[in-house]
Design an enzyme around this catalytic site. Sequence first.
Site, PDB file in Angstrom:
ATOM      1  N   ASP A   1       0.823  -1.030  -0.214  1.00 25.15           N
ATOM      2  CA  ASP A   1      -0.253   0.453   0.001  1.00 25.15           C
ATOM      3  C   ASP A   1       0.630   1.263   0.321  1.00 25.15           C
ATOM      4  O   ASP A   1       1.769   1.692   0.743  1.00 25.15           O
ATOM      5  CB  ASP A   1      -0.931  -0.085   1.392  1.00 25.15           C
TER       6      ASP A   1
ATOM      7  N   LYS B   1      -6.911   3.568  -3.420  1.00 21.14           N
ATOM      8  CA  LYS B   1      -6.893   3.848  -2.546  1.00 21.14           C
ATOM      9  C   LYS B   1      -7.422   4.662  -1.060  1.00 21.14           C
ATOM     10  O   LYS B   1      -6.758   5.572  -1.823  1.00 21.14           O
ATOM     11  CB  LYS B   1      -6.454   2.643  -1.034  1.00 21.14           C
TER      12      LYS B   1
ATOM     13  N   LYS C   1     -10.512   0.222  -2.793  1.00 23.21           N
ATOM     14  CA  LYS C   1     -10.544   0.390  -1.162  1.00 23.21           C
ATOM     15  C   LYS C   1     -10.482   1.391  -0.438  1.00 23.21           C
ATOM     16  O   LYS C   1      -9.776   1.985  -0.275  1.00 23.21           O
ATOM     17  CB  LYS C   1      -8.675  -0.077  -0.401  1.00 23.21           C
TER      18      LYS C   1
END
Length: 308
Positions: free
Chosen positions: A145, A208, A244
Amino acid sequence: ELGWISKVYVNRPAVVRHAEQIKKWKTLKGNWQAAWLLKAVTCIDLTTLSGDDTPSNVQRLCFKAKHPIREDLLKALDMHDKGITVGAVCVYPARVTDAVNALKAAGCNIPVASVAAGFPSGQTPLETKLAEIKLAVEYGAREIDIVISRSLVLTGQWEGLYEEISQCRKACGEAHMKTILATGELGSLANVYKASMIAMMAGSDFIKTSTGKEVENATFPVGIVMMRAIKEYYWKTGNKVGFKPAGGIRTAKEAITWLMLVKEELGVEWLTPELFRLGASSLLGDIEQQIFYHVTGSYALQHELAMA
């Protein structure tokens, strides 16, 4: 494709109006609710990102990742043999090895995700970001991430942002890359849309919303804009990119609403761990509590549910 980026326009009042309608959606009840909650569990990135993380609390988190819902509750729902686990365990790079070893000892194949690239601020040199990504992959992380440099968005340096994310993608190697946009710090919904597009063009497997450390994290207006970008990117390229939301998602009701929104905007095919994740640290506890209530008709005492 800078021409594509330059034409972006977001109708903010319409987005906000739609987001307000989402909050009024009816809550699911009974077996339908239980089914959606179990689906949500399989899409959770069970996360601990604290300065006081230790090998022992990471080990406990990994055990919970393999056994997210009490076995007797799953048996009551006839779901005990379906292999229900969370989508991934997310930790800092220094704790990746602990997580990998704990999951290996538990005999499960849940991927370990690591935040990297100067998380959460992104205010580190690119060379340092790339080195951190490579180390996390070497330690055994199968998902990375990364977090973007917000200044590149705020100053309109779209080619610079593309180059940075592309280099991060290369550093990830075989690992899946989720690109954190930190939407609460991008200034406008148009910037959110543009940053989403650039991240996907540069090879992100997921986009995300947040690090969870900003003042404003996952919100429905931001989610709508990012999902519309994912849909348009899919229409034009044929490539499916995951989504996400992360940060501030703490209740079972919120989790179901996010699932319903993904189903509405992107379709049922996105409701899998391969294309949808929920970034959360405390959400699982409330989901298990709601499933306990569904099965028994009463809420569990604190000591009756394992740490989540």
